[in-house]
Design a protein around this motif. Structure first.
Motif, PDB file in Angstrom:
ATOM      1  N   GLY A  43       0.812  -1.212   0.000  1.00  0.00           N
ATOM      2  CA  GLY A  43       0.000   0.000   0.000  1.00  0.00           C
ATOM      3  C   GLY A  43       0.845   1.260   0.000  1.00  0.00           C
ATOM      4  O   GLY A  43       1.861   1.341  -0.693  1.00  0.00           O
ATOM      5  N   ARG A  44       0.448   2.200   0.797  1.00  0.00           N
ATOM      6  CA  ARG A  44       1.178   3.463   0.911  1.00  0.00           C
ATOM      7  C   ARG A  44       1.309   3.831   2.381  1.00  0.00           C
ATOM      8  O   ARG A  44       0.703   3.195   3.253  1.00  0.00           O
ATOM      9  CB  ARG A  44       0.460   4.582   0.151  1.00  0.00           C
ATOM     10  CG  ARG A  44      -0.956   4.895   0.624  1.00  0.00           C
ATOM     11  CD  ARG A  44      -1.634   5.861  -0.338  1.00  0.00           C
ATOM     12  NE  ARG A  44      -3.020   6.125  -0.044  1.00  0.00           N
ATOM     13  CZ  ARG A  44      -3.462   7.150   0.681  1.00  0.00           C
ATOM     14  NH1 ARG A  44      -2.585   8.018   1.194  1.00  0.00           N
ATOM     15  NH2 ARG A  44      -4.758   7.332   0.896  1.00  0.00           N
ATOM     16  N   PHE A  45       2.090   4.866   2.639  1.00  0.00           N
ATOM     17  CA  PHE A  45       2.347   5.271   4.015  1.00  0.00           C
ATOM     18  C   PHE A  45       1.705   6.621   4.306  1.00  0.00           C
ATOM     19  O   PHE A  45       1.714   7.523   3.469  1.00  0.00           O
ATOM     20  CB  PHE A  45       3.850   5.345   4.279  1.00  0.00           C
ATOM     21  CG  PHE A  45       4.530   4.007   4.228  1.00  0.00           C
ATOM     22  CD1 PHE A  45       4.547   3.183   5.346  1.00  0.00           C
ATOM     23  CD2 PHE A  45       5.132   3.557   3.059  1.00  0.00           C
ATOM     24  CE1 PHE A  45       5.159   1.939   5.301  1.00  0.00           C
ATOM     25  CE2 PHE A  45       5.749   2.317   3.006  1.00  0.00           C
ATOM     26  CZ  PHE A  45       5.763   1.511   4.131  1.00  0.00           C
ATOM     27  N   HIS A  54       1.337   1.992   7.581  1.00  0.00           N
ATOM     28  CA  HIS A  54       1.174   1.378   6.272  1.00  0.00           C
ATOM     29  C   HIS A  54      -0.295   1.031   6.063  1.00  0.00           C
ATOM     30  O   HIS A  54      -0.880   0.274   6.838  1.00  0.00           O
ATOM     31  CB  HIS A  54       2.032   0.119   6.194  1.00  0.00           C
ATOM     32  CG  HIS A  54       1.951  -0.590   4.874  1.00  0.00           C
ATOM     33  ND1 HIS A  54       1.956  -1.961   4.763  1.00  0.00           N
ATOM     34  CD2 HIS A  54       1.873  -0.115   3.593  1.00  0.00           C
ATOM     35  CE1 HIS A  54       1.876  -2.313   3.490  1.00  0.00           C
ATOM     36  NE2 HIS A  54       1.830  -1.207   2.767  1.00  0.00           N
ATOM     37  N   VAL A  55      -0.897   1.600   5.016  1.00  0.00           N
ATOM     38  CA  VAL A  55      -2.305   1.371   4.708  1.00  0.00           C
ATOM     39  C   VAL A  55      -2.441   0.896   3.268  1.00  0.00           C
ATOM     40  O   VAL A  55      -1.650   1.258   2.397  1.00  0.00           O
ATOM     41  CB  VAL A  55      -3.154   2.638   4.926  1.00  0.00           C
ATOM     42  CG1 VAL A  55      -3.076   3.098   6.373  1.00  0.00           C
ATOM     43  CG2 VAL A  55      -2.724   3.765   3.990  1.00  0.00           C
ATOM     44  N   HIS A  56      -3.451   0.071   3.038  1.00  0.00           N
ATOM     45  CA  HIS A  56      -3.741  -0.440   1.698  1.00  0.00           C
ATOM     46  C   HIS A  56      -5.232  -0.224   1.478  1.00  0.00           C
ATOM     47  O   HIS A  56      -6.054  -0.757   2.225  1.00  0.00           O
ATOM     48  CB  HIS A  56      -3.381  -1.922   1.624  1.00  0.00           C
ATOM     49  CG  HIS A  56      -3.549  -2.527   0.267  1.00  0.00           C
ATOM     50  ND1 HIS A  56      -2.533  -3.154  -0.406  1.00  0.00           N
ATOM     51  CD2 HIS A  56      -4.630  -2.612  -0.561  1.00  0.00           C
ATOM     52  CE1 HIS A  56      -2.976  -3.599  -1.582  1.00  0.00           C
ATOM     53  NE2 HIS A  56      -4.244  -3.279  -1.690  1.00  0.00           N
ATOM     54  N   ASN A  73       0.332  -9.688   9.292  1.00  0.00           N
ATOM     55  CA  ASN A  73       0.311  -8.372   8.672  1.00  0.00           C
ATOM     56  C   ASN A  73      -0.896  -8.303   7.743  1.00  0.00           C
ATOM     57  O   ASN A  73      -1.633  -9.283   7.604  1.00  0.00           O
ATOM     58  CB  ASN A  73       1.623  -8.105   7.920  1.00  0.00           C
ATOM     59  CG  ASN A  73       1.887  -9.126   6.832  1.00  0.00           C
ATOM     60  OD1 ASN A  73       1.223  -9.146   5.798  1.00  0.00           O
ATOM     61  ND2 ASN A  73       2.861 -10.010   7.047  1.00  0.00           N
ATOM     62  N   MET A  74      -1.103  -7.162   7.108  1.00  0.00           N
ATOM     63  CA  MET A  74      -2.298  -6.982   6.291  1.00  0.00           C
ATOM     64  C   MET A  74      -2.376  -7.937   5.100  1.00  0.00           C
ATOM     65  O   MET A  74      -3.454  -8.117   4.515  1.00  0.00           O
ATOM     66  CB  MET A  74      -2.374  -5.539   5.788  1.00  0.00           C
ATOM     67  CG  MET A  74      -1.292  -5.179   4.782  1.00  0.00           C
ATOM     68  SD  MET A  74      -1.627  -3.645   3.877  1.00  0.00           S
ATOM     69  CE  MET A  74      -1.617  -2.427   5.156  1.00  0.00           C
ATOM     70  N   ALA A  93      -7.101  -1.710   4.743  1.00  0.00           N
ATOM     71  CA  ALA A  93      -6.325  -2.627   5.577  1.00  0.00           C
ATOM     72  C   ALA A  93      -5.156  -1.852   6.174  1.00  0.00           C
ATOM     73  O   ALA A  93      -4.511  -1.046   5.489  1.00  0.00           O
ATOM     74  CB  ALA A  93      -5.820  -3.809   4.757  1.00  0.00           C
ATOM     75  N   ILE A  94      -4.892  -2.086   7.459  1.00  0.00           N
ATOM     76  CA  ILE A  94      -3.854  -1.337   8.170  1.00  0.00           C
ATOM     77  C   ILE A  94      -2.938  -2.309   8.910  1.00  0.00           C
ATOM     78  O   ILE A  94      -3.416  -3.180   9.635  1.00  0.00           O
ATOM     79  CB  ILE A  94      -4.472  -0.345   9.186  1.00  0.00           C
ATOM     80  CG1 ILE A  94      -5.517   0.557   8.514  1.00  0.00           C
ATOM     81  CG2 ILE A  94      -3.378   0.489   9.840  1.00  0.00           C
ATOM     82  CD1 ILE A  94      -6.230   1.494   9.475  1.00  0.00           C
ATOM     83  N   ASP A  95      -1.626  -2.151   8.721  1.00  0.00           N
ATOM     84  CA  ASP A  95      -0.678  -2.908   9.537  1.00  0.00           C
ATOM     85  C   ASP A  95      -0.697  -2.355  10.959  1.00  0.00           C
ATOM     86  O   ASP A  95      -0.614  -1.131  11.158  1.00  0.00           O
ATOM     87  CB  ASP A  95       0.748  -2.784   8.974  1.00  0.00           C
ATOM     88  CG  ASP A  95       1.023  -3.761   7.840  1.00  0.00           C
ATOM     89  OD1 ASP A  95       0.383  -4.827   7.795  1.00  0.00           O
ATOM     90  OD2 ASP A  95       1.888  -3.446   6.990  1.00  0.00           O
ATOM     91  N   ARG A  96      -0.785  -3.249  11.939  1.00  0.00           N
ATOM     92  CA  ARG A  96      -0.763  -2.813  13.331  1.00  0.00           C
ATOM     93  C   ARG A  96       0.642  -2.345  13.726  1.00  0.00           C
ATOM     94  O   ARG A  96       1.618  -2.689  13.062  1.00  0.00           O
ATOM     95  CB  ARG A  96      -1.236  -3.943  14.259  1.00  0.00           C
ATOM     96  CG  ARG A  96      -2.699  -4.305  14.099  1.00  0.00           C
ATOM     97  CD  ARG A  96      -3.191  -5.221  15.209  1.00  0.00           C
ATOM     98  NE  ARG A  96      -2.501  -6.500  15.232  1.00  0.00           N
ATOM     99  CZ  ARG A  96      -1.516  -6.812  16.073  1.00  0.00           C
ATOM    100  NH1 ARG A  96      -1.073  -5.928  16.955  1.00  0.00           N
ATOM    101  NH2 ARG A  96      -0.948  -8.005  16.021  1.00  0.00           N
TER     102      ARG A  96
END
Length: 332
Positions: A43-45, A54-56, A73-74, A93-96
């Motif tokens: 995704g992108r930051f 980090h989000v997608h 992870n996502m 979707a978000i990485d914790r």
């Protein structure tokens, strides 16, 4: 004679500064670089008050946030569920924190000798602010396993910023005993400083793949899932520490949230495998149902800890019900 903690810590720090200790860290760093080159961000930051998140994002429609579980992870969602849901929803979707490619929320959480980590409330707070930055003011939130804990913390502590919950094999209630030696050792100062780098440098990837496969028990792991997930990202030093500390410190926060559960009024869909050995149905789903009886609980016989892969149709239907229920509540 027992050495004072400060002396033991100083001795370990001295050892880690020796040639042997430095060699381990160099090998660990090399493996981390190889894994990150293979499983790059999808995704992108975005910057959320100093934390790199980090989000997608895919699709259009009602906002839906996906929160992955412990040790993952996502990519767990981007394998098949997210593309499906993105046909009719805007899926985020978000990485914790500390997992995937999201950073830590405080500098002390990165320290090798620390035992501290982001609480469920801190993680939920970061998710709320990330979602808002993406224009999702009141999304439906789906959480799997530990991610279900974070989804519940979102509803408990930030109720005005969530429309409904979808809980998949969620860790929601207290349990007896500990969580096993791996978490307990890696979450200690000595484990974080000495054991974790050894696992990163020498841990066999075949063993990691076996652990991922066992997560699906008694169901088969989908073909290609392990290669897509990039579980090796969790073998990175900071990710191992983050995962161990977050899980080690979880129980008191779960107990605190149990006192809030009866006050929850938002729509909740819950899917839980009857054969789940990681987050057992009778310890989590059943008592939660007693506390929050309006929850729509679907018990899946013969299904383990990964219902969103084994029962994707049922998962998508639960999301649709949650979105519809949230819409009805907002109209009313």
């Amino acid at each position: 004679m027992t050495l004072p903690r400060s002396a033991a810590k100083g001795g370990l720090a001295a050892f880690l500064a020796t040639g042997a200790g430095l060699a381990v860290h160099r090998l660990a760093a090399r493996r981390e670089a190889e894994w990150e080159a293979r499983w790059q961000p999808t995704g992108r930051f975005i910057d959320v008050d100093g934390t790199r998140v980090h989000v997608h994002v895919e699709g259009e429609g009602p906002d839906l946030v996906l929160i992955h579980g412990a040790g993952g992870n996502m990519r767990d969602f981007t394998f098949s569920l997210m593309p499906r849901l993105a046909r009719t929803h805007r899926v985020i979707a978000i990485d914790r924190p500390g997992m995937g490619y999201t950073g830590r929320t405080r500098p002390e959480y990165v320290e090798a000798f620390s035992t501290e980590a982001e609480t469920p409330r801190e993680q939920a707070d970061l998710m709320v602010r990330a979602a808002r930055q993406l224009g999702a003011e009141r999304p439906v939130v789906l959480g799997h396993s530990f991610g279900g804990t974070i989804a519940l913390a979102w509803a408990c502590y930030f109720p005005d910023s969530v429309a409904a919950l979808v809980l998949l094999g969620a860790a929601s209630n207290r349990w007896k005993g500990g969580l096993g030696p791996t978490y307990e050792v890696n979450g200690t100062p000595v484990g974080g400083a000495a054991v974790v780098p050894m696992l990163t440098a020498f841990g066999p990837q075949s063993k990691l793949r076996s652990i991922v496969r066992q997560t699906f028990h008694p169901n088969a792991m989908p073909e290609g899932y392990a290669d897509h997930l990039g579980a090796e990202l969790t073998l990175r030093r900071d990710a191992l520490r983050a995962n161990a500390r977050q899980v080690n410190n979880l129980k008191p926060h779960i107990i605190a949230m149990e006192g809030i559960y009866p006050s929850l009024t938002l729509p909740i869909e819950r899917i839980h495998g009857a054969a789940d050995r990681t987050v057992p149905f009778d310890i989590h789903a059943a008592p939660f149902q007693d506390m929050v009886p309006h929850t729509n609980l679907l018990r899946l016989e013969g299904v383990g800890h990964m219902p969103h892969h084994v029962a994707e149709d049922e998962t998508a239907a639960a999301v649709d019900r949650a979105v519809a229920a949230a819409r009805d509540v907002s109209i009313a």
